[in-house]
Design a protein around this motif. Structure first.
Motif, PDB file in Angstrom:
ATOM      1  N   GLY A 209      35.007  41.435  49.256  1.00  0.00           N
ATOM      2  CA  GLY A 209      35.803  40.270  49.527  1.00  0.00           C
ATOM      3  C   GLY A 209      36.491  40.324  50.928  1.00  0.00           C
ATOM      4  N   ALA A 210      37.717  39.669  51.210  1.00  0.00           N
ATOM      5  CA  ALA A 210      38.223  39.570  52.560  1.00  0.00           C
ATOM      6  C   ALA A 210      39.776  39.859  52.541  1.00  0.00           C
ATOM      7  N   VAL A 211      40.215  40.613  53.455  1.00  0.00           N
ATOM      8  CA  VAL A 211      41.424  40.983  53.673  1.00  0.00           C
ATOM      9  C   VAL A 211      41.971  40.014  54.520  1.00  0.00           C
TER      10      VAL A 211
ATOM     11  N   ALA B 134      46.696  39.818  51.610  1.00  0.00           N
ATOM     12  CA  ALA B 134      45.943  39.764  50.258  1.00  0.00           C
ATOM     13  C   ALA B 134      44.506  40.109  50.332  1.00  0.00           C
ATOM     14  N   LEU B 135      43.994  40.944  49.560  1.00  0.00           N
ATOM     15  CA  LEU B 135      42.600  41.256  49.099  1.00  0.00           C
ATOM     16  C   LEU B 135      42.127  40.131  48.297  1.00  0.00           C
ATOM     17  N   VAL B 136      41.101  39.109  48.784  1.00  0.00           N
ATOM     18  CA  VAL B 136      40.757  38.100  48.081  1.00  0.00           C
ATOM     19  C   VAL B 136      39.327  38.493  47.761  1.00  0.00           C
ATOM     20  N   ALA B 137      38.770  37.967  46.477  1.00  0.00           N
ATOM     21  CA  ALA B 137      37.505  38.115  46.171  1.00  0.00           C
ATOM     22  C   ALA B 137      37.241  37.100  44.941  1.00  0.00           C
ATOM     23  N   GLY B 138      35.775  36.798  44.715  1.00  0.00           N
ATOM     24  CA  GLY B 138      35.470  35.949  43.671  1.00  0.00           C
ATOM     25  C   GLY B 138      35.645  36.512  42.231  1.00  0.00           C
ATOM     26  N   VAL B 139      36.561  35.927  41.369  1.00  0.00           N
ATOM     27  CA  VAL B 139      36.843  36.315  40.042  1.00  0.00           C
ATOM     28  C   VAL B 139      36.503  35.224  39.179  1.00  0.00           C
ATOM     29  N   ASP B 140      35.851  35.073  38.260  1.00  0.00           N
ATOM     30  CA  ASP B 140      35.648  33.843  37.203  1.00  0.00           C
ATOM     31  C   ASP B 140      35.184  32.591  38.086  1.00  0.00           C
ATOM     32  N   GLY B 141      34.714  32.715  39.013  1.00  0.00           N
ATOM     33  CA  GLY B 141      34.334  31.529  39.739  1.00  0.00           C
ATOM     34  C   GLY B 141      35.378  30.887  40.693  1.00  0.00           C
ATOM     35  N   GLN B 142      36.491  31.655  41.083  1.00  0.00           N
ATOM     36  CA  GLN B 142      37.471  31.179  41.818  1.00  0.00           C
ATOM     37  C   GLN B 142      37.853  32.393  42.803  1.00  0.00           C
TER      38      GLN B 142
END
Length: 284
Positions: A176-178, A230-238
């Motif tokens: 994901g992205a920081v 925030a560390l963001v990643a794809g979870v359950d389509g979002q």
């Protein structure tokens, strides 16, 4: 120089942490320029599978310092979703101990006027300011402070941000992205990969008590000012926040970083009175 474009301050504690040759010690550098702990904050996985938390991977003790492998070259998120997540991220700054201006990153969660950041950034910061992606700079008030998990929550009246959903239900290897900020006052998403959940032995924020912090071990290139991102990643389509960056070390030129997992943040938001100011921790 305007307040919204203050450069990142590289104090003595901002040096990237490294293992001392011949010594079994890892010092984790805090990403706002401090250091996580003296002594032995070595990340380790639980020794006994029977007592391990359900979300922890059970592996032998980590190397010293740990090696999460190569940093990914891409974050794997759709451009439109990443752009929307970036608009939920902020820069947090203000004068703190000894009048030194410190800064870090943050993001909206639970409420468009609530910003999550890192607890160690807030020590001595009586008047934090939050800079939004659109250039606005708004006064903020501390409303929650968790010194064990190194988390803080600010209320920023009028921010009107889109809150990021929270989840830590992601497997090892998630990319994901920081959502960190550059010194010029703009968001700069950088790729990360979760290597595994770890327990970091460190000290409570603004105290001497030894604690264990449930964290993600990351392969990521981080720098001063990334604390609270925030560390963001794809979870359950979002696109979802799965953690909050708090520290880093280096191993042979490869990035080693740490983030508090999203579970403790969700718990803090659920038990705090987010409409009332919290006590700002003193400089000690």
């Amino acid at each position: 120089m305007t307040p919204g474009r203050l450069p990142r301050l590289l104090g003595a504690g901002a040096a990237i942490a490294a293992a001392v040759a011949g010594a079994a010690v890892v010092i984790v550098a805090l990403l706002d320029g401090g250091t996580a702990a003296s002594g032995d904050p070595r990340p380790q996985t639980p020794a006994d599978p029977e007592t391990a938390a359900p979300t922890s991977s059970v592996r032998p003790p980590l190397d010293d310092p740990p090696d999460p492998g190569p940093v990914p070259v891409a974050h794997g998120l759709p451009a439109a979703e990443l752009a929307a997540a970036v608009e939920s991220s902020v820069r947090v700054y203000g004068p703190a101990c000894r009048g030194i201006v410190r800064e870090g990153s943050g993001f909206a969660a639970a409420d468009g006027d609530l910003v999550v950041t890192i607890a160690h950034l807030m020590v001595g910061m009586e008047e934090p300011t939050v800079e939004l992606h659109d250039g606005r700079e708004l006064a903020a008030v501390l409303v929650a402070f968790d010194p064990v998990n190194d988390l803080a929550v600010l209320r920023v009246e009028g921010a009107g941000l889109r809150p990021l959903p929270l989840s830590e239900a992601v497997p090892d290897g998630t990319v994901g992205a920081v959502l960190a900020w550059e010194a010029e006052g703009s968001p700069d998403p950088t790729p990360f990969r979760i290597d595994r959940p770890v327990t970091v032995r460190t000290e409570v924020v603004n105290g001497d008590e030894r604690i264990e912090r449930q964290s993600w071990l990351l392969a990521a290139q981080t720098e001063v000012g990334d604390s609270g991102a925030a560390l963001v990643a794809g979870v359950d389509g979002q696109t979802t926040a799965v953690g909050v960056a708090w520290g880093a070390s280096r191993r042979g030129g490869g990035g080693v970083a740490y983030a508090t997992r999203a579970g403790p943040l969700a718990a803090l938001l659920s038990v705090s009175d987010l409409d009332q100011p919290a006590a700002v921790p003193g400089c000690g």
